[in-house]
Write an enzyme that holds these catalytic residues in place. Structure first.
Site, PDB file in Angstrom:
ATOM      1  N   ASP A   1       0.875  -1.171   0.000  1.00 56.81           N
ATOM      2  CA  ASP A   1       0.000   0.000   0.000  1.00 56.81           C
ATOM      3  C   ASP A   1       0.917   1.227   0.000  1.00 56.81           C
ATOM      4  O   ASP A   1       1.601   1.505   0.986  1.00 56.81           O
ATOM      5  CB  ASP A   1      -0.881  -0.049   1.258  1.00 56.81           C
ATOM      6  CG  ASP A   1      -1.761   1.185   1.366  1.00 56.81           C
ATOM      7  OD1 ASP A   1      -1.579   2.127   0.558  1.00 56.81           O
ATOM      8  OD2 ASP A   1      -2.617   1.216   2.272  1.00 56.81           O
TER       9      ASP A   1
ATOM     10  N   ASP B   1      -1.489  17.523 -22.085  1.00 55.96           N
ATOM     11  CA  ASP B   1      -1.184  16.138 -22.451  1.00 55.96           C
ATOM     12  C   ASP B   1      -0.104  16.059 -23.532  1.00 55.96           C
ATOM     13  O   ASP B   1       0.718  15.142 -23.521  1.00 55.96           O
ATOM     14  CB  ASP B   1      -2.485  15.472 -22.953  1.00 55.96           C
ATOM     15  CG  ASP B   1      -2.378  13.959 -23.077  1.00 55.96           C
ATOM     16  OD1 ASP B   1      -1.725  13.342 -22.200  1.00 55.96           O
ATOM     17  OD2 ASP B   1      -2.945  13.388 -24.018  1.00 55.96           O
TER      18      ASP B   1
ATOM     19  N   HIS C   1       5.449  16.793 -25.219  1.00 55.39           N
ATOM     20  CA  HIS C   1       5.943  16.215 -26.473  1.00 55.39           C
ATOM     21  C   HIS C   1       6.231  17.274 -27.544  1.00 55.39           C
ATOM     22  O   HIS C   1       7.281  17.271 -28.171  1.00 55.39           O
ATOM     23  CB  HIS C   1       4.935  15.216 -27.053  1.00 55.39           C
ATOM     24  CG  HIS C   1       4.528  14.136 -26.096  1.00 55.39           C
ATOM     25  ND1 HIS C   1       5.396  13.571 -25.201  1.00 55.39           N
ATOM     26  CD2 HIS C   1       3.333  13.507 -25.888  1.00 55.39           C
ATOM     27  CE1 HIS C   1       4.766  12.633 -24.494  1.00 55.39           C
ATOM     28  NE2 HIS C   1       3.510  12.583 -24.890  1.00 55.39           N
TER      29      HIS C   1
END
Ligand code: BG6
Length: 488
Positions: A90, A232, A237
């Site tokens: 955990d 994103d 990128h």
């Protein structure tokens, strides 16, 4: 450090999508091609209760799909599975880490911690690793994007990780940097004397960088809606690609030499003024449409997307770089989901001849012909578009293409980006990973766009799925007298 050191690769989030889609297949490929030290181990860590055998069996069921042409069969499968072990942990419970410490006590070689988890777990995982007495001097930590949602949150994550790991132990992944074709861009620019004298404002009219996808948000609706195309794809990128195109020749391929040059590009990006934020950035969202003839739903009808979402699935923007090499040269960046075709491409358009002594056919400006088109995917190629004389009478010009197709020129296997990057992380090569200052400079530049959008009363512009985005994306270029490559 030996070139191919012994290692233990500790994969947090081992039952998650990313591990099964990218990381384990990449390690499998590296294994099949003998790139991993024979004694290297992969310790898969996740909260789910499961035995090592059960985990290995679940991986075994994927191997056939992961195997690529030319990769060997059963023996490789068994030896790969033998590398794997599983630990239930955990991530938020410090006591759990005692078991990890016990497993690692006798693990030789370098320890590579790969955090394929939600970024909110990066801080507790690092703190718990530091607290449980594991020897972190020989450790590296690999972090997946998104690292934050803006500059402040990315700094907070970086600060938390830096409390435990030195910068040279931190490997921030941008998988575009691991693509063969992006590597090749370095070869094109810095191994050939032909391009360098022309690679500047005196000869170049403008540059286009496109990463287009046919896919929609798939099963990632919840993540994507909180993220959007700017965070994103652009912050990481596309800006990294821009750096590869625009950076000065580094003094060597040493990690910091390359990263210093990329940082200089990011720092030279001209901040977008208020007016430019409105005029030079296009935000789009796909509506219902068809991709390759198949009907696809609108973004707002995808699973887990709120009906009033304003998240962008498309961005096009006009950037400029304030330095002597590039001042005044527009760089047009574009990315989107559900576009007409999956492709990533860099198009460098050279200036037309100063005075046309040869008759250039109508509709064929000198600009169309003076183009270098670097295709990164799906296929890899470099094409130089020129004008040549048609055989026969008169001086009739016609476009021709000097075409280098890499799959024809080289028979070798193309490594997958993750495979290259994971092997680099194990071997301690930081050159293809993003340094903290680069990442923060990129956030610094995109943040005003995020701020403008969050304060804007206007929704993103709609575009039918299967097209090249909203019409204003074309206007962005036509205003400057240019057009996207496919519109020519
Ligand atoms: C990821 C994004 O970083 O890159 C995805 O999160 C995107 O949304 C993917 O689909 C594109 O990568 P590639 O290598 O398929 O072009």
């Amino acid at each position: 450090m030996p070139a191919n050191p012994g290692f233990t690769f500790i994969l947090f989030g081992a039952t998650g999508d990313l591990s099964m889609r990218k990381i384990l297949p990449a390690l499998f490929a590296a294994h099949c091609h003998d790139k991993l030290h024979p004694q290297g181990k992969i310790l898969c860590v996740s909260r789910e209760p499961m035995s090592g055998d059960a985990y290995r069996e679940s991986v075994r069921s994927h191997l056939e799909r992961w195997r690529r042409p030319g990769e060997t069969g059963e023996a490789a499968d068994e030896s790969f599975l033998q590398r794997l072990d599983y630990l239930e942990l955990d991530a938020l419970a410090p006591a759990s880490y005692r078991h990890l410490a016990a497993r690692l006590e006798t693990a030789a070689g370098v320890h590579v911690y790969y955090l394929a988890t939600a970024p909110v777990l990066f801080e507790p995982i690092c703190a718990n690793l530091a607290a449980c007495g594991i020897d972190l001097a020989r450790a590296r930590v690999v972090l997946e994007k998104p690292l934050g949602t803006d500059l402040a949150s990315s700094r907070a994550i970086n600060d938390a990780v830096a409390r435990v790991f030195a910068e040279n132990q931190i490997y921030r992944i941008d998988h575009y940097l691991g693509k063969e074709s992006v590597q090749n861009l370095l070869a094109l620019r810095f191994a050939n004397s032909l391009f360098e004298p022309l690679w500047r404002r005196e000869a170049i009219a403008h540059v286009q960088l496109t990463i287009a996808e046919e896919l929609g948000v798939e099963r990632r609706g919840e993540f994507y809606d909180a993220t959007g195309a700017l965070r994103d794809m652009v912050q990481n990128h596309l800006l990294q690609l821009l750096c590869m195109v625009a950076m000065e020749p580094p003094t060597s391929l040493n990690a910091d030499a390359v990263r210093d040059e990329k940082l200089r590009v990011l720092r030279a990006l001209r901040p977008l003024s208020r007016d430019e934020l409105e005029r030079n950035v296009v935000r789009g969202q796909y509506a219902v449409g068809a991709v390759r003839g198949q009907p696809v739903p609108a973004y707002l009808d995808e699973p887990n997307i709120p009906a009033d979402s304003r998240t962008e699935t498309f961005v096009a923007l006009h950037a400029e770089i304030n330095n002597w090499r590039w001042a005044g040269v527009p760089f047009f960046l574009r990315t989107g989901k559900r576009l007409q075709q999956r492709m990533a491409e860099i198009v460098v358009t050279f200036k037309p001849v100063p005075y046309p002594i040869l008759p250039i056919p109508p509709g064929l400006s000198g600009e169309v012909s003076n183009r270098l088109v670097i295709r990164l995917q799906p296929e890899e190629s470099i094409k130089l578009h020129c004008l040549a004389k048609q055989p026969g009478d008169g001086m009739n010009l016609q476009p021709v293409v000097l075409d280098l197709a890499f799959d024809k020129a080289f028979a070798q296997r193309r490594e997958d980006a993750y495979e290259r990057l994971l092997v680099d992380a194990i071997r301690g090569n930081l050159a293809l990973f993003v340094r903290r200052d680069e990442q923060e400079a990129a956030w610094h530049w995109v943040e005003p766009i995020l701020d403008m959008w969050s304060n804007s009363p206007l929704p993103p512009k709609s575009y039918p799925a299967g097209t090249w985005g909203p019409a204003s994306s074309s206007t962005l270029l036509s205003r400057a007298g240019f057009a996207w490559h496919e519109e020519r």
